[in-house]
Scaffold this motif. Structure first.
Motif, PDB file in Angstrom:
ATOM      1  N   ARG A 118      63.932  86.794  36.637  1.00 56.38           N
ATOM      2  CA  ARG A 118      64.253  85.590  35.840  1.00 56.38           C
ATOM      3  C   ARG A 118      64.950  85.973  34.541  1.00 56.38           C
ATOM      4  NH1 ARG A 118      58.732  83.728  37.465  1.00 56.38           N
ATOM      5  NH2 ARG A 118      59.077  82.260  39.160  1.00 56.38           N
ATOM      6  N   ALA A 119      64.473  87.032  33.892  1.00 54.31           N
ATOM      7  CA  ALA A 119      65.083  87.494  32.642  1.00 54.31           C
ATOM      8  C   ALA A 119      66.526  87.929  32.855  1.00 54.31           C
ATOM      9  CB  ALA A 119      64.267  88.643  32.044  1.00 54.31           C
ATOM     10  N   ASN A 120      66.863  88.288  34.091  1.00 57.50           N
ATOM     11  CA  ASN A 120      68.232  88.699  34.425  1.00 57.50           C
ATOM     12  C   ASN A 120      69.041  87.572  35.054  1.00 57.50           C
ATOM     13  OD1 ASN A 120      68.887  91.821  34.090  1.00 57.50           O
ATOM     14  ND2 ASN A 120      66.691  91.590  34.442  1.00 57.50           N
ATOM     15  N   GLY A 121      68.543  86.341  34.956  1.00 59.76           N
ATOM     16  CA  GLY A 121      69.321  85.177  35.362  1.00 59.76           C
ATOM     17  C   GLY A 121      69.179  84.732  36.803  1.00 59.76           C
ATOM     18  N   PHE A 122      68.220  85.278  37.524  1.00 59.81           N
ATOM     19  CA  PHE A 122      68.030  84.892  38.922  1.00 59.81           C
ATOM     20  C   PHE A 122      66.997  83.787  39.058  1.00 59.81           C
ATOM     21  CE2 PHE A 122      69.535  89.292  39.174  1.00 59.81           C
ATOM     22  CZ  PHE A 122      70.571  89.150  40.083  1.00 59.81           C
ATOM     23  N   GLU A 123      67.160  82.978  40.075  1.00 51.74           N
ATOM     24  CA  GLU A 123      66.158  82.002  40.466  1.00 51.74           C
ATOM     25  C   GLU A 123      65.221  82.734  41.424  1.00 51.74           C
ATOM     26  OE1 GLU A 123      66.482  77.988  42.973  1.00 51.74           O
ATOM     27  OE2 GLU A 123      67.933  78.122  41.321  1.00 51.74           O
ATOM     28  N   VAL A 124      63.912  82.520  41.295  1.00 51.89           N
ATOM     29  CA  VAL A 124      62.951  83.307  42.057  1.00 51.89           C
ATOM     30  C   VAL A 124      62.008  82.409  42.841  1.00 51.89           C
ATOM     31  CG1 VAL A 124      61.103  85.013  41.868  1.00 51.89           C
ATOM     32  CG2 VAL A 124      63.046  85.129  40.321  1.00 51.89           C
ATOM     33  N   GLU A 125      61.741  82.814  44.069  1.00 50.60           N
ATOM     34  CA  GLU A 125      60.768  82.134  44.932  1.00 50.60           C
ATOM     35  C   GLU A 125      59.712  83.176  45.321  1.00 50.60           C
ATOM     36  OE1 GLU A 125      59.062  79.006  46.615  1.00 50.60           O
ATOM     37  OE2 GLU A 125      61.081  78.784  45.815  1.00 50.60           O
ATOM     38  N   PRO A 126      58.536  83.156  44.655  1.00 51.15           N
ATOM     39  CA  PRO A 126      57.512  84.146  44.978  1.00 51.15           C
ATOM     40  C   PRO A 126      56.686  83.749  46.211  1.00 51.15           C
ATOM     41  CG  PRO A 126      56.837  82.839  43.085  1.00 51.15           C
ATOM     42  CD  PRO A 126      58.186  82.333  43.502  1.00 51.15           C
ATOM     43  N   VAL A 127      56.341  84.742  47.020  1.00 50.60           N
ATOM     44  CA  VAL A 127      55.491  84.530  48.196  1.00 50.60           C
ATOM     45  C   VAL A 127      54.454  85.647  48.241  1.00 50.60           C
ATOM     46  CG1 VAL A 127      55.385  84.359  50.711  1.00 50.60           C
ATOM     47  CG2 VAL A 127      57.369  83.461  49.501  1.00 50.60           C
ATOM     48  N   ALA A 128      53.188  85.271  48.302  1.00 49.10           N
ATOM     49  CA  ALA A 128      52.111  86.257  48.370  1.00 49.10           C
ATOM     50  C   ALA A 128      51.596  86.437  49.797  1.00 49.10           C
ATOM     51  CB  ALA A 128      50.960  85.841  47.457  1.00 49.10           C
TER      52      ALA A 128
END
Length: 120
Positions: free
Chosen positions: A23-33
């Motif tokens: 996120r700090a590098n400008g990406f959108e993130v979808e976390p999956v555990a």
């Protein structure tokens, strides 16, 4: 357009670290555990990259990579394997499953971001 990355990691601390850095590098993130939700989440979100932990509870990341590469909707999405498996032959086995990138844990931020940027 912002690139979306699916982060598959069952360790809460590692997942949060990867997501925060991305996120700090400008990406959108979808976390999956949960490894059982990976393929459906990938189909639902159409990520530009999948970061895949190999040692997941209940399912192998290698099996998930192979399944994604067999799925016509997911096969073109590059996979970066991030794993504690660092024995001789592990990288070859993981790449043979379809991973385009490979990093062994512990992961340093610089090499991690270089690997991500090379694949998106």
């Amino acid at each position: 357009m912002t690139k979306r990355i699916l982060v598959v990691e069952d360790n809460d601390l590692n997942r949060k670290l990867f997501c925060d850095v991305l996120r700090a590098n400008g990406f959108e993130v979808e976390p999956v555990a949960d490894g059982d939700k990976v393929l459906q989440t990938a189909r639902d979100t159409s990520p530009d990259l999948i970061i895949m932990d190999i040692q997941l509870g209940g399912v192998s990341g290698v099996d998930l990579i192979e399944a994604a590469k067999r799925d016509r909707r997911l096969s073109a999405i590059p996979v970066l394997a991030v794993t504690a498996f660092a024995a001789k032959g592990d990288e070859e086995r993981i790449r043979a499953a379809g991973a385009e990138g490979y990093l062994s844990k512990p992961v340093s931020i610089g090499p991690f971001m270089n690997a991500v940027k090379a694949l998106v």
